[in-house]
Design a protein around this motif. Structure first.
Motif: not given
Length: 244
Positions: A162-178
């Motif tokens: 479907e011509n996907l262009k943007y993907v925001l990929c987050t590794d949950i184990s890293k989020d907000g951890t610094l």
């Protein structure tokens, strides 16, 4: 580009630790002043998450977001509890430039495909939040409370038609951890899906992280906690990105 991120819960700027609403930190920030500074320094895009809307669509913070749009010229993408075409239309009419779709990517795949066709790939960002176990990248939804059987690769393949262009990929184990991003993850997916403009999110703690992600070939880096807690300035991040 560098995309500063702001999460809002009940009208306040917050950060969750690994997506946990019971582990929430509040920030006392003059957003108007901050965004004026960001604009002067050349920030082109912001990322906003409506955590209230994610928990309960009736509590979407539309007045707050309308106010933010009124005092900044920076383009904004928004995510959090967006489940219907009406939701998308309301947010686009308010002035948001991109709509970030999360759980519906899994629960309403055909509908999201229609949205990609209707609004175009420049308006829709797929937010794919993953837990990695034995090298398998399983997608989680519903504020990361529910793990699905879909993998990151399966979903990108599915929507690429479907011509996907943007993907925001987050590794949950890293989020907000610094604790630093998952470099191996981004290296792998950037190489595998060259047609996708990835937005890396989660764990960025210093300028070295920014430089490493740029070298890997990530198109955009979403930075939340590091900027809020002044681990480095937006000017330093932009300079690092430009000169990387």
């Amino acid at each position: 580009m560098i995309i500063p991120a702001f999460d809002f819960f009940e009208g306040k700027i917050v950060r969750l630790y690994k997506g946990n609403y019971l582990n929430i930190k509040y920030y006392n920030i003059n957003l108007n002043e901050l965004l004026l500074n960001y604009e002067r320094q050349g920030v082109k895009f912001l990322h906003i998450v409506d955590l209230s809307g994610t928990k309960d669509v009736k509590k979407r913070q539309l007045e707050l977001f309308k106010n933010i749009i009124s005092y900044t010229n920076i383009s904004i993408q928004i995510g959090g509890g967006i489940r219907t075409e009406e939701d998308i239309n309301i947010l686009l009419e308010l002035g948001f430039k991109r709509i970030v779709i999360g759980s519906s990517v899994i629960t309403n795949q055909n509908t999201v495909k229609k949205w990609l066709k209707k609004y175009g790939p420049n308006k829709i960002v797929l937010a794919l939040d993953i837990n990695i176990k034995n090298s398998i990248k399983k997608i989680s939804i519903n504020g990361w409370l529910k793990e699905t059987n879909f993998t990151l690769e399966e979903i990108i393949d599915l929507f690429s038609s479907e011509n996907l262009k943007y993907v925001l990929c987050t590794d949950i184990s890293k989020d907000g951890t610094l604790l630093g991003p998952n470099f191996l993850l981004y290296k792998e997916i950037v190489k595998k899906f060259r047609h996708i403009k990835f937005q890396a999110s989660g764990g960025i703690s210093n300028l070295s992280d920014v430089l490493s992600l740029k070298k890997i070939g990530v198109n955009n880096i979403i930075i939340g906690r590091s900027l809020l807690e002044k681990k480095f300035t937006i000017g330093e991040a932009l300079e690092c990105w430009q000169n990387g």
